[in-house]
Scaffold this motif. Structure first.
Motif, PDB file in Angstrom:
ATOM      1  N   GLY A 171      -4.358   1.890  -5.745  1.00  0.00           N
ATOM      2  CA  GLY A 171      -2.990   1.766  -6.242  1.00  0.00           C
ATOM      3  C   GLY A 171      -1.923   2.224  -5.270  1.00  0.00           C
ATOM      4  O   GLY A 171      -0.733   2.103  -5.550  1.00  0.00           O
ATOM      5  N   CYS A 172      -2.304   2.746  -4.131  1.00  0.00           N
ATOM      6  CA  CYS A 172      -1.320   3.269  -3.189  1.00  0.00           C
ATOM      7  C   CYS A 172      -1.560   2.634  -1.816  1.00  0.00           C
ATOM      8  O   CYS A 172      -2.034   3.277  -0.886  1.00  0.00           O
ATOM      9  CB  CYS A 172      -1.426   4.791  -3.112  1.00  0.00           C
ATOM     10  N   VAL A 173      -1.203   1.366  -1.696  1.00  0.00           N
ATOM     11  CA  VAL A 173      -1.396   0.648  -0.444  1.00  0.00           C
ATOM     12  C   VAL A 173      -0.036   0.472   0.217  1.00  0.00           C
ATOM     13  O   VAL A 173       0.862  -0.129  -0.368  1.00  0.00           O
ATOM     14  CB  VAL A 173      -2.039  -0.740  -0.706  1.00  0.00           C
ATOM     15  N   PRO A 174       0.138   0.993   1.412  1.00  0.00           N
ATOM     16  CA  PRO A 174       1.438   0.840   2.080  1.00  0.00           C
ATOM     17  C   PRO A 174       1.650  -0.613   2.515  1.00  0.00           C
ATOM     18  O   PRO A 174       0.727  -1.283   2.960  1.00  0.00           O
ATOM     19  CB  PRO A 174       1.327   1.761   3.295  1.00  0.00           C
ATOM     20  N   LEU A 175       2.867  -1.096   2.332  1.00  0.00           N
ATOM     21  CA  LEU A 175       3.233  -2.427   2.783  1.00  0.00           C
ATOM     22  C   LEU A 175       4.177  -2.281   3.965  1.00  0.00           C
ATOM     23  O   LEU A 175       5.065  -1.436   3.963  1.00  0.00           O
ATOM     24  CB  LEU A 175       3.936  -3.209   1.675  1.00  0.00           C
ATOM     25  N   GLU A 176       3.965  -3.107   4.957  1.00  0.00           N
ATOM     26  CA  GLU A 176       4.843  -3.116   6.104  1.00  0.00           C
ATOM     27  C   GLU A 176       5.932  -4.151   5.886  1.00  0.00           C
ATOM     28  O   GLU A 176       5.752  -5.106   5.135  1.00  0.00           O
ATOM     29  CB  GLU A 176       4.033  -3.451   7.357  1.00  0.00           C
ATOM     30  N   LYS A 177       7.051  -3.995   6.550  1.00  0.00           N
ATOM     31  CA  LYS A 177       8.164  -4.925   6.418  1.00  0.00           C
ATOM     32  C   LYS A 177       7.690  -6.337   6.771  1.00  0.00           C
ATOM     33  O   LYS A 177       7.057  -6.556   7.796  1.00  0.00           O
ATOM     34  CB  LYS A 177       9.306  -4.513   7.331  1.00  0.00           C
ATOM     35  N   GLY A 178       7.990  -7.300   5.894  1.00  0.00           N
ATOM     36  CA  GLY A 178       7.612  -8.690   6.115  1.00  0.00           C
ATOM     37  C   GLY A 178       6.206  -9.042   5.684  1.00  0.00           C
ATOM     38  O   GLY A 178       5.811 -10.204   5.718  1.00  0.00           O
ATOM     39  N   GLN A 179       5.437  -8.072   5.255  1.00  0.00           N
ATOM     40  CA  GLN A 179       4.061  -8.310   4.829  1.00  0.00           C
ATOM     41  C   GLN A 179       4.071  -8.933   3.439  1.00  0.00           C
ATOM     42  O   GLN A 179       4.836  -8.537   2.575  1.00  0.00           O
ATOM     43  CB  GLN A 179       3.298  -6.991   4.812  1.00  0.00           C
ATOM     44  N   THR A 180       3.194  -9.907   3.210  1.00  0.00           N
ATOM     45  CA  THR A 180       3.114 -10.526   1.894  1.00  0.00           C
ATOM     46  C   THR A 180       2.349  -9.621   0.936  1.00  0.00           C
ATOM     47  O   THR A 180       1.553  -8.787   1.348  1.00  0.00           O
ATOM     48  CB  THR A 180       2.408 -11.899   1.969  1.00  0.00           C
ATOM     49  N   ALA A 181       2.588  -9.806  -0.346  1.00  0.00           N
ATOM     50  CA  ALA A 181       1.927  -9.006  -1.376  1.00  0.00           C
ATOM     51  C   ALA A 181       0.470  -9.415  -1.493  1.00  0.00           C
ATOM     52  O   ALA A 181       0.095 -10.542  -1.180  1.00  0.00           O
ATOM     53  CB  ALA A 181       2.630  -9.198  -2.710  1.00  0.00           C
ATOM     54  N   TRP A 182      -0.346  -8.509  -1.982  1.00  0.00           N
ATOM     55  CA  TRP A 182      -1.756  -8.792  -2.196  1.00  0.00           C
ATOM     56  C   TRP A 182      -1.940  -9.454  -3.532  1.00  0.00           C
ATOM     57  O   TRP A 182      -1.257  -9.146  -4.504  1.00  0.00           O
ATOM     58  CB  TRP A 182      -2.576  -7.494  -2.173  1.00  0.00           C
ATOM     59  N   PHE A 183      -2.912 -10.334  -3.613  1.00  0.00           N
ATOM     60  CA  PHE A 183      -3.295 -10.957  -4.865  1.00  0.00           C
ATOM     61  C   PHE A 183      -4.621 -10.341  -5.281  1.00  0.00           C
ATOM     62  O   PHE A 183      -5.625 -10.554  -4.635  1.00  0.00           O
ATOM     63  CB  PHE A 183      -3.431 -12.471  -4.717  1.00  0.00           C
ATOM     64  N   GLY A 184      -4.610  -9.590  -6.327  1.00  0.00           N
ATOM     65  CA  GLY A 184      -5.843  -8.963  -6.822  1.00  0.00           C
ATOM     66  C   GLY A 184      -6.062  -7.593  -6.195  1.00  0.00           C
ATOM     67  O   GLY A 184      -5.505  -7.277  -5.166  1.00  0.00           O
ATOM     68  N   PRO A 185      -6.850  -6.762  -6.871  1.00  0.00           N
ATOM     69  CA  PRO A 185      -7.103  -5.428  -6.358  1.00  0.00           C
ATOM     70  C   PRO A 185      -7.992  -5.474  -5.121  1.00  0.00           C
ATOM     71  O   PRO A 185      -8.858  -6.329  -4.994  1.00  0.00           O
ATOM     72  CB  PRO A 185      -7.832  -4.730  -7.514  1.00  0.00           C
ATOM     73  N   THR A 186      -7.742  -4.573  -4.220  1.00  0.00           N
ATOM     74  CA  THR A 186      -8.574  -4.525  -3.017  1.00  0.00           C
ATOM     75  C   THR A 186      -8.510  -3.133  -2.401  1.00  0.00           C
ATOM     76  O   THR A 186      -7.529  -2.435  -2.537  1.00  0.00           O
ATOM     77  CB  THR A 186      -8.147  -5.598  -1.997  1.00  0.00           C
ATOM     78  N   SER A 187      -9.568  -2.749  -1.772  1.00  0.00           N
ATOM     79  CA  SER A 187      -9.558  -1.479  -1.072  1.00  0.00           C
ATOM     80  C   SER A 187      -9.832  -1.665   0.400  1.00  0.00           C
ATOM     81  O   SER A 187      -9.851  -0.730   1.167  1.00  0.00           O
ATOM     82  CB  SER A 187     -10.623  -0.532  -1.657  1.00  0.00           C
ATOM     83  N   SER A 188     -10.047  -2.912   0.808  1.00  0.00           N
ATOM     84  CA  SER A 188     -10.406  -3.185   2.201  1.00  0.00           C
ATOM     85  C   SER A 188      -9.200  -3.609   3.018  1.00  0.00           C
ATOM     86  O   SER A 188      -9.283  -4.501   3.822  1.00  0.00           O
ATOM     87  CB  SER A 188     -11.490  -4.263   2.249  1.00  0.00           C
ATOM     88  N   ILE A 189      -8.080  -2.986   2.735  1.00  0.00           N
ATOM     89  CA  ILE A 189      -6.856  -3.336   3.458  1.00  0.00           C
ATOM     90  C   ILE A 189      -6.872  -2.639   4.809  1.00  0.00           C
ATOM     91  O   ILE A 189      -7.088  -1.455   4.910  1.00  0.00           O
ATOM     92  CB  ILE A 189      -5.609  -2.916   2.660  1.00  0.00           C
ATOM     93  N   GLY A 190      -6.643  -3.432   5.859  1.00  0.00           N
ATOM     94  CA  GLY A 190      -6.738  -2.889   7.197  1.00  0.00           C
ATOM     95  C   GLY A 190      -5.474  -2.467   7.801  1.00  0.00           C
ATOM     96  O   GLY A 190      -4.407  -2.533   7.555  1.00  0.00           O
TER      97      GLY A 190
END
Length: 190
Positions: A171-190
């Motif tokens: 639930g706490c995934v940092p987004l960078e400027k211009g990054q698209t939103a994620w579809f669905g839960p995931t923990s493998s964000i790089g």
């Protein structure tokens, strides 16, 4: 029981279940209109309205690429009440009338700037109207455009970041400027 009687009983039961299901399931489609009752002009109009709401960009295709006109036609036909269908169809006619009145052209023949000029006042009108009563036709169009686009293959895989095999919920995934939103839960964000 001998084998012949068993086969007869099985055939009888199978036959009645098929015939019975045909009887019961045929009631599910009664009263529905076929979405093909929308002519090609109406579908093209819905495509162009959707494309004006969600235009093509350098990062992702627009709503028209996702087939938004056919999606709207199916949803309005299959999922909306007759009152909402009437509101929707009257709204499509109103958009074409405004286009003719303002630019002496059909909406689909207008430039993207002219289309935007027609839709912005309708969006404001819808925002004021929806609080008081039934849905404004432009609210229905916007809702269907967003739903259709972001649940289409193009919307999910190109406009959103898609992980076909999601991991656990983070639930706490940092987004960078211009990054698209994620579809669905995931923990493998790089």
């Amino acid at each position: 029981m001998d084998r012949r009687k068993a086969i007869k009983h099985t055939a009888f039961l199978l036959g009645t279940s098929v015939a019975g299901s045909e009887l019961f399931l045929s009631g599910c489609t009664s009263g529905r209109e076929d979405y093909k009752s929308f002519d090609s002009k109406a579908i093209a109009l819905m495509d162009e309205i959707g494309e004006t709401i969600l235009p093509e960009s350098e990062r992702s295709p627009g709503a028209k690429s996702a087939g938004i006109g056919i999606f709207m036609a199916k949803m309005i036909t299959d999922c909306y009440s007759s009152a909402e269908r009437t509101i929707f169809m009257d709204g499509l006619n109103k958009i074409d009338e405004l286009s003719q009145k303002t630019h002496s052209k059909d909406f689909v023949a207008l430039s993207s700037q002219q289309r935007t000029e027609i839709l912005i006042p309708l969006d404001r009108e819808a925002a004021e109207t929806d609080q008081d009563g039934p849905s404004h036709f432009f609210s229905l169009i916007k809702q269907l455009t967003l739903l259709g686009y972001f649940t289409s293959e193009i919307g999910v895989t190109q406009a959103l970041r898609y992980d076909p095999v999601p991991g656990g919920y983070d639930g706490c995934v940092p987004l960078e400027k211009g990054q698209t939103a994620w579809f669905g839960p995931t923990s493998s964000i790089g």
